[in-house]
Design a protein around this motif. Sequence first.
Motif, PDB file in Angstrom:
ATOM      1  N   VAL A  90       0.853  -1.186   0.000  1.00 56.08           N
ATOM      2  CA  VAL A  90       0.000   0.000   0.000  1.00 56.08           C
ATOM      3  C   VAL A  90       0.893   1.242   0.000  1.00 56.08           C
ATOM      4  O   VAL A  90       1.844   1.350   0.755  1.00 56.08           O
ATOM      5  N   VAL A  91       0.565   2.181  -0.886  1.00 53.36           N
ATOM      6  CA  VAL A  91       1.312   3.440  -0.976  1.00 53.36           C
ATOM      7  C   VAL A  91       0.661   4.447  -0.038  1.00 53.36           C
ATOM      8  O   VAL A  91      -0.557   4.637  -0.056  1.00 53.36           O
ATOM      9  N   TRP A  92       1.495   5.087   0.795  1.00 53.13           N
ATOM     10  CA  TRP A  92       1.038   6.063   1.777  1.00 53.13           C
ATOM     11  C   TRP A  92       1.612   7.427   1.435  1.00 53.13           C
ATOM     12  O   TRP A  92       2.636   7.538   0.773  1.00 53.13           O
ATOM     13  N   THR A  93       0.952   8.455   1.947  1.00 55.75           N
ATOM     14  CA  THR A  93       1.402   9.825   1.720  1.00 55.75           C
ATOM     15  C   THR A  93       1.169  10.665   2.973  1.00 55.75           C
ATOM     16  O   THR A  93       0.251  10.393   3.751  1.00 55.75           O
ATOM     17  N   LYS A  94       2.035  11.656   3.149  1.00 57.37           N
ATOM     18  CA  LYS A  94       1.888  12.599   4.259  1.00 57.37           C
ATOM     19  C   LYS A  94       2.659  13.861   3.909  1.00 57.37           C
ATOM     20  O   LYS A  94       3.810  13.799   3.483  1.00 57.37           O
ATOM     21  N   SER A  95       2.022  14.997   4.093  1.00 55.85           N
ATOM     22  CA  SER A  95       2.701  16.264   3.835  1.00 55.85           C
ATOM     23  C   SER A  95       3.779  16.495   4.882  1.00 55.85           C
ATOM     24  O   SER A  95       3.697  16.004   5.999  1.00 55.85           O
ATOM     25  N   THR A  96       4.794  17.264   4.504  1.00 55.72           N
ATOM     26  CA  THR A  96       5.945  17.516   5.366  1.00 55.72           C
ATOM     27  C   THR A  96       5.960  18.975   5.814  1.00 55.72           C
ATOM     28  O   THR A  96       5.105  19.769   5.433  1.00 55.72           O
ATOM     29  N   LYS A  97       6.982  19.329   6.590  1.00 57.28           N
ATOM     30  CA  LYS A  97       7.153  20.723   6.998  1.00 57.28           C
ATOM     31  C   LYS A  97       7.385  21.607   5.778  1.00 57.28           C
ATOM     32  O   LYS A  97       6.947  22.753   5.739  1.00 57.28           O
ATOM     33  N   ALA A  98       8.071  21.071   4.777  1.00 60.64           N
ATOM     34  CA  ALA A  98       8.284  21.825   3.544  1.00 60.64           C
ATOM     35  C   ALA A  98       6.948  22.101   2.856  1.00 60.64           C
ATOM     36  O   ALA A  98       6.757  23.166   2.256  1.00 60.64           O
ATOM     37  N   SER A  99       6.012  21.172   2.956  1.00 56.40           N
ATOM     38  CA  SER A  99       4.674  21.374   2.389  1.00 56.40           C
ATOM     39  C   SER A  99       3.968  22.529   3.089  1.00 56.40           C
ATOM     40  O   SER A  99       3.282  23.329   2.435  1.00 56.40           O
ATOM     41  N   ALA A 100       4.127  22.611   4.404  1.00 51.73           N
ATOM     42  CA  ALA A 100       3.532  23.725   5.154  1.00 51.73           C
ATOM     43  C   ALA A 100       4.137  25.048   4.700  1.00 51.73           C
ATOM     44  O   ALA A 100       3.421  26.051   4.544  1.00 51.73           O
ATOM     45  N   PHE A 101       5.445  25.057   4.449  1.00 50.57           N
ATOM     46  CA  PHE A 101       6.092  26.263   3.942  1.00 50.57           C
ATOM     47  C   PHE A 101       5.509  26.659   2.589  1.00 50.57           C
ATOM     48  O   PHE A 101       5.284  27.843   2.318  1.00 50.57           O
ATOM     49  N   VAL A 102       5.254  25.677   1.736  1.00 50.21           N
ATOM     50  CA  VAL A 102       4.653  25.949   0.424  1.00 50.21           C
ATOM     51  C   VAL A 102       3.301  26.627   0.611  1.00 50.21           C
ATOM     52  O   VAL A 102       2.971  27.602  -0.075  1.00 50.21           O
ATOM     53  N   TRP A 103       2.490  26.129   1.555  1.00 48.67           N
ATOM     54  CA  TRP A 103       1.189  26.735   1.813  1.00 48.67           C
ATOM     55  C   TRP A 103       1.343  28.176   2.274  1.00 48.67           C
ATOM     56  O   TRP A 103       0.647  29.072   1.796  1.00 48.67           O
ATOM     57  N   PHE A 104       2.242  28.414   3.242  1.00 45.33           N
ATOM     58  CA  PHE A 104       2.416  29.780   3.754  1.00 45.33           C
ATOM     59  C   PHE A 104       2.910  30.712   2.656  1.00 45.33           C
ATOM     60  O   PHE A 104       2.452  31.849   2.546  1.00 45.33           O
ATOM     61  N   ALA A 105       3.827  30.252   1.835  1.00 48.44           N
ATOM     62  CA  ALA A 105       4.336  31.074   0.731  1.00 48.44           C
ATOM     63  C   ALA A 105       3.223  31.369  -0.274  1.00 48.44           C
ATOM     64  O   ALA A 105       3.089  32.496  -0.753  1.00 48.44           O
ATOM     65  N   GLY A 106       2.419  30.367  -0.595  1.00 44.20           N
ATOM     66  CA  GLY A 106       1.313  30.561  -1.526  1.00 44.20           C
ATOM     67  C   GLY A 106       0.285  31.546  -1.001  1.00 44.20           C
ATOM     68  O   GLY A 106      -0.227  32.393  -1.747  1.00 44.20           O
ATOM     69  N   ILE A 107      -0.011  31.467   0.292  1.00 46.70           N
ATOM     70  CA  ILE A 107      -0.960  32.412   0.899  1.00 46.70           C
ATOM     71  C   ILE A 107      -0.381  33.824   0.863  1.00 46.70           C
ATOM     72  O   ILE A 107      -1.090  34.788   0.550  1.00 46.70           O
ATOM     73  N   ALA A 108       0.916  33.954   1.144  1.00 39.05           N
ATOM     74  CA  ALA A 108       1.559  35.268   1.106  1.00 39.05           C
ATOM     75  C   ALA A 108       1.507  35.859  -0.308  1.00 39.05           C
ATOM     76  O   ALA A 108       1.212  37.056  -0.482  1.00 39.05           O
ATOM     77  N   VAL A 109       1.757  35.030  -1.317  1.00 31.63           N
ATOM     78  CA  VAL A 109       1.697  35.516  -2.699  1.00 31.63           C
ATOM     79  C   VAL A 109       0.276  35.941  -3.046  1.00 31.63           C
ATOM     80  O   VAL A 109       0.057  36.977  -3.690  1.00 31.63           O
ATOM     81  N   ARG A 110      -0.701  35.172  -2.607  1.00 26.39           N
ATOM     82  CA  ARG A 110      -2.097  35.521  -2.898  1.00 26.39           C
ATOM     83  C   ARG A 110      -2.506  36.821  -2.203  1.00 26.39           C
ATOM     84  O   ARG A 110      -3.245  37.618  -2.769  1.00 26.39           O
ATOM     85  N   ILE A 111      -2.038  37.023  -0.981  1.00 28.67           N
ATOM     86  CA  ILE A 111      -2.315  38.289  -0.285  1.00 28.67           C
ATOM     87  C   ILE A 111      -1.671  39.440  -1.057  1.00 28.67           C
ATOM     88  O   ILE A 111      -2.275  40.506  -1.230  1.00 28.67           O
ATOM     89  N   GLY A 112      -0.460  39.211  -1.542  1.00 27.30           N
ATOM     90  CA  GLY A 112       0.208  40.229  -2.355  1.00 27.30           C
ATOM     91  C   GLY A 112      -0.554  40.545  -3.627  1.00 27.30           C
ATOM     92  O   GLY A 112      -0.678  41.713  -4.021  1.00 27.30           O
ATOM     93  N   LEU A 113      -1.084  39.516  -4.290  1.00 25.42           N
ATOM     94  CA  LEU A 113      -1.878  39.731  -5.506  1.00 25.42           C
ATOM     95  C   LEU A 113      -3.152  40.517  -5.206  1.00 25.42           C
ATOM     96  O   LEU A 113      -3.539  41.417  -5.954  1.00 25.42           O
ATOM     97  N   PHE A 114      -3.794  40.172  -4.091  1.00 26.09           N
ATOM     98  CA  PHE A 114      -5.007  40.889  -3.709  1.00 26.09           C
ATOM     99  C   PHE A 114      -4.685  42.352  -3.407  1.00 26.09           C
ATOM    100  O   PHE A 114      -5.410  43.254  -3.825  1.00 26.09           O
ATOM    101  N   ALA A 115      -3.582  42.576  -2.695  1.00 29.26           N
ATOM    102  CA  ALA A 115      -3.175  43.947  -2.383  1.00 29.26           C
ATOM    103  C   ALA A 115      -2.852  44.729  -3.656  1.00 29.26           C
ATOM    104  O   ALA A 115      -3.235  45.895  -3.792  1.00 29.26           O
ATOM    105  N   LEU A 116      -2.162  44.096  -4.588  1.00 29.50           N
ATOM    106  CA  LEU A 116      -1.841  44.746  -5.854  1.00 29.50           C
ATOM    107  C   LEU A 116      -3.118  45.128  -6.601  1.00 29.50           C
ATOM    108  O   LEU A 116      -3.251  46.241  -7.117  1.00 29.50           O
ATOM    109  N   GLY A 117      -4.063  44.212  -6.652  1.00 30.17           N
ATOM    110  CA  GLY A 117      -5.340  44.494  -7.303  1.00 30.17           C
ATOM    111  C   GLY A 117      -6.079  45.633  -6.623  1.00 30.17           C
ATOM    112  O   GLY A 117      -6.670  46.487  -7.287  1.00 30.17           O
ATOM    113  N   ALA A 118      -6.051  45.669  -5.293  1.00 30.30           N
ATOM    114  CA  ALA A 118      -6.717  46.739  -4.556  1.00 30.30           C
ATOM    115  C   ALA A 118      -6.067  48.091  -4.845  1.00 30.30           C
ATOM    116  O   ALA A 118      -6.763  49.098  -5.038  1.00 30.30           O
TER     117      ALA A 118
END
Length: 177
Positions: A90-118
């Motif tokens: 059986v193949v298993w999967t689990k996100s890592t700390k690096a995955s959490a960093f990807v999420w935080f970076a993506g949220i930061a970029v999206r906030i930046g895009l929203f701010a730019l649009g505003a």
Amino acid sequence: MPGLVNALLIVAVVVVVIVRQFRARPVDTGRRWWLLPVILAVVALREPGILDAHHRTGSAVLLATEILVGLVMGAAWAWTTRVWTEPDGVVWTKSTKASAFVWFAGIAVRIGLFALGAVLGIHQDSAALMLGLAVLLLVRSGILVWRAQTLSSAPSTGGPTRAYGDDMARATRKEGV
């Protein structure tokens, strides 16, 4: 009201996805992994306010950037997710700390895009965010299913299959789905 409903839907999907992905879980390559992203994309594309009527070019550029961020974030999240095969195959999967960093970076970029649009005076609807999330989930799920199929079809060498994160400590407790 649809904007509030979309925002609540986005928050609910993000919470469910994040909570589920940071637990060890088996990968089911036979299920319809693409269904949730397609539903989100259809709901997003049906919204009339996905592009600002007064700033079509600017909002289209922001939307394209949002989709690009979803592509990059989905691929980065998939490649920072630990994937391994147990002795029973059986193949298993689990996100890592690096995955959490990807999420935080993506949220930061999206906030930046929203701010730019505003700053530019471009109205941004939640449909663009929902479409970006749909792209992210589609790319991530597709890559993980491909990685799982690659691991499950690899010839058995009698030992555990090498996977991303093998040098990290393995979680000994498997959580239910």
